[in-house]
Design an enzyme around this catalytic site. Structure first.
Site, PDB file in Angstrom:
ATOM      1  N   ASP A  15      -8.752   3.429  -1.967  1.00 24.95           N
ATOM      2  CA  ASP A  15      -7.898   4.576  -1.729  1.00 24.95           C
ATOM      3  C   ASP A  15      -6.443   4.110  -1.880  1.00 24.95           C
ATOM      4  O   ASP A  15      -6.156   2.911  -1.858  1.00 24.95           O
ATOM      5  CB  ASP A  15      -8.163   5.094  -0.313  1.00 24.95           C
ATOM      6  CG  ASP A  15      -7.216   6.202   0.074  1.00 24.95           C
ATOM      7  OD1 ASP A  15      -7.145   7.206  -0.661  1.00 24.95           O
ATOM      8  OD2 ASP A  15      -6.536   6.075   1.111  1.00 24.95           O
ATOM      9  N   ASP A  17      -2.836   6.074  -0.673  1.00 29.01           N
ATOM     10  CA  ASP A  17      -1.925   6.279   0.448  1.00 29.01           C
ATOM     11  C   ASP A  17      -2.612   5.958   1.767  1.00 29.01           C
ATOM     12  O   ASP A  17      -3.662   6.507   2.089  1.00 29.01           O
ATOM     13  CB  ASP A  17      -1.418   7.723   0.461  1.00 29.01           C
ATOM     14  CG  ASP A  17      -0.178   7.896   1.310  1.00 29.01           C
ATOM     15  OD1 ASP A  17       0.420   6.882   1.701  1.00 29.01           O
ATOM     16  OD2 ASP A  17       0.188   9.046   1.593  1.00 29.01           O
TER      17      ASP A  17
END
Length: 342
Positions: A15, A17
């Protein structure tokens, strides 16, 4: 002592952020961790639910932050959405796009014809034609007219693909409406449900794993309801990192289907022994449930305490719970985890 968590997997699906970066800065150690994965021959794929930017734009942003990244290492929910469409529609089919030009480009690259308007015989819009599907991805410029065109198409019964359904989007100004908020507007207006391509559904993660022929990928993320739930849905191992939005209380209360196999402070945890990161009792801590309260005793690393608490509480059923400390070390650990002692 087990080998590194990294060494037990043949790809890292990261992932962005909250995992690789926070706002305008890399998470400390993220660059060294990615370099270590490359040196070990473990490919990296950056997986993002944000469909508003192209892989080239995402890679450029990562490079600007100081990370080595290439466009072919990025997998977006726009790519996943276009792939879902291509698997269900004939080549050249018209797809009404609600989203940015990056999503338009992915639809076109999938061999489909992107349009912006629904032709109903009255609109007279030049680029309008009757679409066979609607695809919806985040764009800060989406307005009522865009949703109205999609509404017309959806009411005719065509396929609806949402790149993701995240209700909020993290920004430096705080949580703002995400693609899921716009999806909710069309859901309310049409009574329809979309096929979702991004996390927590499988298409995005499956596509990322296939791109490197991975059979034992590790999903690393900071959100239980997207990253971890997506890994569970895809049958992949997952590492929850505490560098983003998830709190210790969130982890403890995680419902079945949102529970990671491993838990660490940040992305650099993949370089630690797998046994140290597994959600299981240990690390100098003990926990037990008495009269509906979760009791912690022992000493050691606060995150090891959290792994112990999660393992015991999930086994008992899970959900919100009060935690009681037995001894000064346990009280200190709960304070570090921002868990109030009952």
């Amino acid at each position: 002592m087990s080998g590194r968590l990294l060494d037990g997997h043949d790809a890292l699906l990261l992932d962005l952020d909250g995992t690789v970066f926070r706002g305008g800065e890399l998470v400390p150690g993220a660059d060294r961790t990615v370099d270590a994965a490359r040196e070990a021959g473990v490919p990296v794929r950056y997986t993002t639910n944000n469909a508003s930017r192209s892989p080239e734009q995402v890679a450029a942003h990562l490079v600007d932050l100081g990370l080595r990244a290439r466009a072919d290492e990025v997998r977006t929910s726009a790519q996943a959405g276009a792939s879902v469409l291509a698997g269900r529609l004939p080549a050249g089919a018209a797809v009404l796009v609600v989203g940015t030009d990056a999503l338009v480009d992915e639809v076109r690259a999938a061999g489909l014809r992107p349009v912006r308007r629904h032709a109903d015989g009255r609109s007279g819009v030049q680029d309008g034609q009757t679409p066979e599907a609607v695809v919806q991805g985040h764009s800060p410029d989406t307005g009522w007219r865009d949703l109205a065109e999609a509404c017309l198409a959806l009411r005719s019964g065509v396929l609806w693909v949402a790149c993701n359904a995240d209700l909020t989007l993290p920004t430096e100004r705080g949580q703002l409406p995400g693609n899921g908020a716009m999806v909710a507007a069309l859901r309310a207006a049409t009574g329809r449900e979309p096929v979702v391509a991004g996390k927590p559904e499988r298409p995005l993660l499956d596509q990322a794993a296939r791109s490197v022929d991975a059979t034992r990928p590790l999903v690393v993320g900071d959100r239980l309801d997207t990253d971890i739930a997506g890994a569970v849905n895809a049958g992949m191992d997952s590492l929850l990192v505490m560098s983003g939005v998830t709190t210790a209380a969130d982890a403890l209360a995680a419902p079945e289907g949102h529970r990671p196999r491993y838990l660490g402070a940040d992305l650099s945890a993949v370089l630690r022994p797998a046994d140290d990161l597994r959600v299981a009792p240990g690390g100098g801590w003990r926990a037990e449930v008495r009269d509906g309260v979760l009791h912690l005793a022992g000493s050691g690393d606060p995150l090891a305490a959290l792994r112990t608490l999660c393992a015991v509480w999930w086994e008992a059923g899970g959900g919100p719970v009060a935690v009681a400390a037995e001894g000064d070390s346990a009280r200190s650990a709960l304070a570090d985890l921002d868990l109030a002692s009952a």
